[in-house]
Design a protein around this motif. Structure first.
Motif, PDB file in Angstrom:
ATOM      1  N   ASP A  16       8.116  41.660 -26.881  1.00  7.74           N
ATOM      2  CA  ASP A  16       7.289  40.651 -26.229  1.00  7.74           C
ATOM      3  C   ASP A  16       7.706  40.531 -24.769  1.00  7.74           C
ATOM      4  N   PRO A  18       7.037  38.748 -20.852  1.00  3.21           N
ATOM      5  CA  PRO A  18       6.526  37.470 -20.330  1.00  3.21           C
ATOM      6  C   PRO A  18       5.006  37.557 -20.139  1.00  3.21           C
ATOM      7  N   HIS A  19       4.370  36.434 -20.107  1.00  2.00           N
ATOM      8  CA  HIS A  19       2.919  36.334 -19.896  1.00  2.00           C
ATOM      9  C   HIS A  19       2.130  36.940 -21.057  1.00  2.00           C
TER      10      HIS A  19
END
Length: 134
Positions: A16, A18-19
């Protein structure tokens, strides 16, 4: 491409960013299909997805990194096409290496889970009323 039904437990790696961006086996498989076919649309068809979905995933991949993973050319006299860049090739190799390391690191725990798994358990989608389970 229909996901295969695993016969044993299998860890699944997803990174995962960021954003809300994610890197997982779907995007890596798409890269591998592009490498094999030389085409985003053919790669999408091989994975049972629309060209638009495949293109959006390639666009997301290219946006996640400082270098493009896929280079594409629009149709014309030479026709369109797509190639996995050297960075994309490295991305495939490193992701597959991470998967192998994760599986090796978890092998003991996965073996324990497998030895304690109910071999008669129904897939989650087939579960019915708890009173009907035997």
């Amino acid at each position: 491409m229909t996901p295969k039904e695993p016969t044993s437990l299998e860890p699944v790696l997803r990174i995962d960013f960021p954003h809300a961006e994610r890197l997982g086996r779907g995007k890596i498989a798409l890269l591998e299909h592009i490498r094999e076919t030389g085409s985003i649309s053919a790669a999408g068809r091989a994975m049972d997805m629309s060209y638009r979905r495949a293109w959006l995933l390639v666009s997301a991949l290219n946006g996640m990194f400082s270098q493009d993973a896929v280079s594409s050319q629009r149709g014309g006299k030479q026709g369109g096409g797509a190639v996995v860049t050297p960075f994309g090739e490295e991305l495939i190799c490193r992701f597959r290496a991470m998967e192998a390391k994760a599986a090796a690191a978890l092998s003991e725990e996965l073996a324990w889970l497998e030895s304690n798994r109910n071999p008669h358990a129904m897939p989650a989608g087939e579960l019915t009323d708890p009173a009907q389970r035997s």
